[in-house]
Scaffold this motif. Structure first.
Motif, PDB file in Angstrom:
ATOM      1  N   LEU A   7       5.372  34.475 101.395  1.00 46.41           N
ATOM      2  CA  LEU A   7       4.706  35.344 102.556  1.00 46.41           C
ATOM      3  C   LEU A   7       2.885  36.128 102.395  1.00 46.41           C
ATOM      4  N   PHE A  50      14.275  32.720 109.862  1.00 48.11           N
ATOM      5  CA  PHE A  50      14.557  33.672 109.840  1.00 48.11           C
ATOM      6  C   PHE A  50      16.152  34.280 109.679  1.00 48.11           C
ATOM      7  N   VAL A  89      20.746  36.758 103.742  1.00 50.83           N
ATOM      8  CA  VAL A  89      19.526  36.375 104.398  1.00 50.83           C
ATOM      9  C   VAL A  89      19.049  35.043 103.893  1.00 50.83           C
ATOM     10  N   CYS A  91      13.553  34.319 103.853  1.00 53.28           N
ATOM     11  CA  CYS A  91      12.979  35.283 104.084  1.00 53.28           C
ATOM     12  C   CYS A  91      11.737  34.457 103.022  1.00 53.28           C
ATOM     13  N   THR A  94      11.162  39.010  96.611  1.00 56.52           N
ATOM     14  CA  THR A  94      12.129  37.996  97.042  1.00 56.52           C
ATOM     15  C   THR A  94      11.450  35.970  96.847  1.00 56.52           C
ATOM     16  N   VAL A  98      15.695  43.564 105.538  1.00 56.29           N
ATOM     17  CA  VAL A  98      15.370  43.062 104.925  1.00 56.29           C
ATOM     18  C   VAL A  98      13.673  42.410 106.237  1.00 56.29           C
ATOM     19  N   ALA A  99      14.373  42.268 106.776  1.00 54.38           N
ATOM     20  CA  ALA A  99      13.366  41.739 108.121  1.00 54.38           C
ATOM     21  C   ALA A  99      12.122  42.770 108.728  1.00 54.38           C
ATOM     22  N   LEU A 118      10.016  43.400 105.639  1.00 56.19           N
ATOM     23  CA  LEU A 118       8.424  41.895 106.338  1.00 56.19           C
ATOM     24  C   LEU A 118       8.077  42.298 107.293  1.00 56.19           C
ATOM     25  N   ALA A 130      11.351  39.247 113.567  1.00 56.09           N
ATOM     26  CA  ALA A 130      11.073  38.057 111.955  1.00 56.09           C
ATOM     27  C   ALA A 130      10.853  36.452 112.164  1.00 56.09           C
ATOM     28  N   ASP A 131      12.491  36.263 112.891  1.00 54.69           N
ATOM     29  CA  ASP A 131      12.255  35.160 113.685  1.00 54.69           C
ATOM     30  C   ASP A 131      11.469  34.058 114.122  1.00 54.69           C
TER      31      ASP A 131
END
Lengths: 365, 365, 365, 365
Positions: A356, D10, D27, D30, D76, D140-141, D144, D345-346
């Motif tokens: 991250l 992601f 997922v 991440c 994570t 989750v995304a 982020l 996110a991707d």
């Protein structure tokens, strides 16, 4: 992944048959801003070129690469880099019984079983010439690695019974068998002379050493760095075995001998007292030298008569005329470097988003 | 491809850490209509279970699989098959120095370098327990292969210096080392007793033979069947070398010895006089037995004191307490079968569209 | 998937910048045995060619495609089909302020933000010329669809306020705006004359109808056939909206009006009394006509002066000289057909392994 | 990409049928180090939960998510995050004629055509419940994105003829139709009362606005950010149209109206005088607000009798009993946010390697 592409972030797609109009590769995902010229590619393609010596075909390929896209004012733009090598000599010729006879050790039979027919000219898509596209794409990857301080060096470590006992990097480029040991080269040459006299061919072994690789490359499960390397190497025609680090020796080893102890260097860096692992632990690079070895089968095209069948399923005897390399390994050295570089470039780009904090640093500069 | 998925058409995604709540796998792309029960999965998971003998950990895992989706009225529906294995024993325990000491031969150091920290409990994602998900997914693939007449059989062929000299399929399932040769098993057991006495561990070798594979599977370039198998095998933790067919022997072989002659059988089928290729030519299956071998390193967790470093980069000496398998190879046999089955299932489904006539036949029934 | 590739089984990779040496595409995964010539590709590329009329640029591109690999004796071999279109006119020219001014409505600013610099010549990779590669690849897909009885037909349904009220397939190919309604064409032409007079440009709408599609194509969740079509259409530069079936009308519709009733035809086939769904239910084709619509923005290059900034972040006013199409939609019709064909070819090949019985039939002939 | 996975870096894989044992998502990709708890997921799942009002089914799902892997000590780990939602109520029940009658507007017929049979319980894999996995993964995304200062906000902008005329973010969460305009909500409620009285259902429209998106996300050709968003949105069941920015209005617009002028802000930042593009130019984010709109069809399950056929191809009339939502759109709002977050996110993770200087900075810290 489609069958003729390789990689996830740094992706190469190759195309072309041995005796078609051209062969080539498209590299997608190369970061923008990398200085790149046709010379950067050409120097690796030239290493594929048959030499003058007795251990390589006299056919003068003289492959010249053209960059057709993806480079502007000397730097990559981030868009696909298309490279092509046009076949200069496209005369129609008589392919004789190759068109309808299945050569032992070649893909003739299996292609027909898969696709129903095949481009039989010079081996078509299964020719060793297919690797020209890999080398072109690998050259871009090698240029990227170079900009990050990573060096890839492969060489022939054995030809039949003649194995090297030392590594002199410059010697590799002096002899026609890519062996980094002049004494071993002499023995290898003598062995190949025997093979040629016997109308036969020889196997060989290639080793690869990669320095400057940061720790942390590769993924823990299916995307292990050694898994990617093994798949990449085994995808090179004629390769039949891949070893990482101690390789086949681990089966007879013990834990106390195979484990590499960690220790701290005086400069505060982490080091290992040995490198049985070949630089990879749990599928992830550990910062030491990457080391692996591939075993290359003898050229299947030999002059000795061979029993086989025709494509209409009749027994026959095949005699392959013309000149063939008595050994594949030396010309595969640059292909090993190219494929290793493609694996590493992909792993390097993929790895940037593992934490991250890196993602945050990038997106909040 | 994401890091925890494998395959293109028949795709497995695994998840789970050694000491987390559960481990599992999702299989996507399995054709609809395949009969499938939890027993079909469980029988392979049971083969991963530690035995009673002296060569396996006493920890009683007793993994029980649950199918959570993708099966209706006893048959697969074509939608994702989710399988989970819940960890029964989740007591908090003291992981001692494992939390902050890098075990030699393990992924502790490389995980920290990649991700910044790690789930250290029992090895986390890098534990051998990770393979439970592979075996669950592989069991679905094996069921599919079975319905097509394909049989996958792996076994331990060597434990340290003790190698098999014959193959008795039933013997494999009788002894605790998965060796198909009772005499070799005795020698292997004696060797392991020595290793245990020395607080050490041993490497081993696994071979795999697959019969009933049609010719035509695999792709000519990057998607070679042997490349996929090599990548799959090297993705199994502790595997350090993969050989297809004659493997490392090809480097010292000659073309006349390594080529397999084709001939016609009396029944009109195509046959080969030998199988040095291991059933694959040019990356495509040739209809003969698939044969490959993997070399498994010794268990890195040994009781002997080892030099290493801590995660704050101090030199230290590590003593790993508790019971560990003195050898990994026997428990990896079923994992080799699972991964081989996943590769083949994927190749089988991918291959159906290789020819226009097949596509036309399917869409114009 | 890499950024310049599209598809899973039938995969196209495109490359090339507007004013580079060449543009092209590699098609991988096309079944072996499909008859294919350069004429099959050329006829679609010719439909991209600017016409003679007032609504298209006068620049005579005259794109000529060359097939460089993957075809042998007039049929596809199953290996990658590489196609290239060389730019004939590569004179160095003065690109003026385009090099350092961000044109509104173009990708100039966003390219610089992403890659740090860009090939500004003629729009580089973001030029409409990029679609030449898509059309070449789509032509192969269209040839495959044709061999399966599937027909793809797109047309301009509206130009600004001028919309069609009937569909005459032949009329589409007679007028320069690809409108299948001669009356609507006249109104559209009048509207465009106004736009040109105003130094402005116009948006338009394209519709696509596909017949002969078998039921069962597409996947239930992320791989829905309409999701693939929507992604494919929105990937065409200038497209800003995609509708499937009734599209935007569904928001104000009712269930009783929007549902399509099934009924049995006299010949025993399944039929629907209406087609509000556009031929797709739950992401899977239902055997009726596929119907969708895309909305294309006006050409962003207009002669009117526009406020904007330079690449060193100074306010400026831009005047774009030279000739530009007053509308994009007509030239995008063949691109819509190409992308639709690529989606369908991919779905067709992917779908063959959906049922066990199909897999078994293939592998046990 | 396999059918039940989405994304390149992601990656989410979902699984589960409406009335199976459980539904869930994995997922993968991440970044390690993201704080994550079950509450972070649960709050989004709760927004999927049917409310108390008259416009949602009374069935109390009460989905509770469990994180099974990938999180250690609250953060994570970089390994796959597996999440499951177990179905509490699994009583066997009578599914009546649903088992053998094809409901208009549903995927019953197309599933049978594709797979040969289907899990008919509650719609199986094609139920709206499938989106629970998407929402879990999307949560989750979203976590982020939040850590990067990106905010995703979707809402119902129209229900049948009742459209919003202002946006009050808090009002969205106060009313049962997710409309950010109290006046519009009243009209919408009245319209839905009419639909319910008529045993009918209504369509609706959802808009989504995303702020804080850096310029440079998305790829120039097939991987355009708007193409990814369009594919993602159209993969949500019942969505039939997607508009980016001005959307369907561009067809009747002019270049001078549709282009957004750039200008420099006093603080030295780049700005646009308008946002007709919806924040994307040439497929790449331009740093302004992302804006798009999706059109959701009316609930196909209505109480009015409908003509249809059975699975043995007989004409019949279907009456669907029980309670069904009179509108889908409000419950899809959180799904739109989830899918948008997955796309972003991707794109964020993929984009980090676009420039050499970023790659060098990462690997040579």
């Amino acid at each position: 992944m489609n069958q003729s592409s390789f990689g996830n972030k740094f992706v190469i797609t190759t195309w072309g048959e041995s005796h078609g109009k051209a062969l080539g590769a498209v590299v997608d995902g190369c970061p923008a801003g990398l200085p790149l010229t046709e010379d950067d590619i050409q120097k690796y393609l030239d290493r594929r070129k048959p030499g003058q010596g007795p251990y390589a075909t006299a056919r003068k390929e003289g492959d010249q690469v053209e960059i057709l896209s993806g480079v502007f004012e000397g730097r990559t733009t981030g868009t696909p880099i298309s490279m092509a090598i046009f076949n200069k000599d496209q005369r129609s010729r008589d392919y004789g019984n190759i068109a309808y006879t299945y050569r032992p050790g070649h893909a003739d039979y299996t292609f027909d079983e898969k696709y129903g027919f095949r481009d039989y000219r010079g081996g078509g898509r299964s020719s060793g010439r297919e690797t020209a596209g890999r080398v072109a794409g690998g050259a871009v990857a090698l240029k990227l690695l170079e900009s990050l301080g990573i060096n890839v060096f492969a060489y022939v470590s054995a030809v039949g019974p003649a194995a090297i006992s030392s590594i002199d990097k410059e010697e590799r480029d002096r002899n026609s068998l890519c062996m980094p040991d002049a004494e071993a080269f002499k023995k290898a040459a003598a062995w190949l002379d025997t093979c040629i006299h016997d109308q036969d061919s020889s196997g060989g072994v290639i080793e690869c050493r990669i320095t400057g690789v940061p720790a942390g490359l590769g993924d823990p499960v299916f995307g292990k760095l050694d898994a990617a390397l093994a798949g990449a190497m085994m995808s090179i025609g004629a390769v039949k075995a891949v070893e990482i680090g101690d390789g086949v020796l681990v089966g007879t080893s013990r834990g106390s001998l195979n484990n590499d102890s960690f220790y701290m260097e005086a400069d505060g860096s982490v080091a290992k007292a040995s490198n049985h692992s070949g630089g990879i632990l749990g599928g992830i690079s550990d910062g030491s030298e990457l080391f692996f070895r591939v075993h290359v089968k003898p050229t299947p095209s030999i002059s000795l008569p061979q029993k086989t069948i025709t494509n209409d399923h009749q027994d026959t005897t095949l005699e392959i005329h013309g000149r063939h390399d008595p050994i594949i390994a030396p010309r595969a050295v640059v292909v090993v470097e190219a494929m290793a570089a493609l694996v590493l470039a992909d792993a390097l780009l993929s790895n940037i988003s593992a934490r991250l904090e890196s993602v945050q640093r990038f997106h909040k500069p």
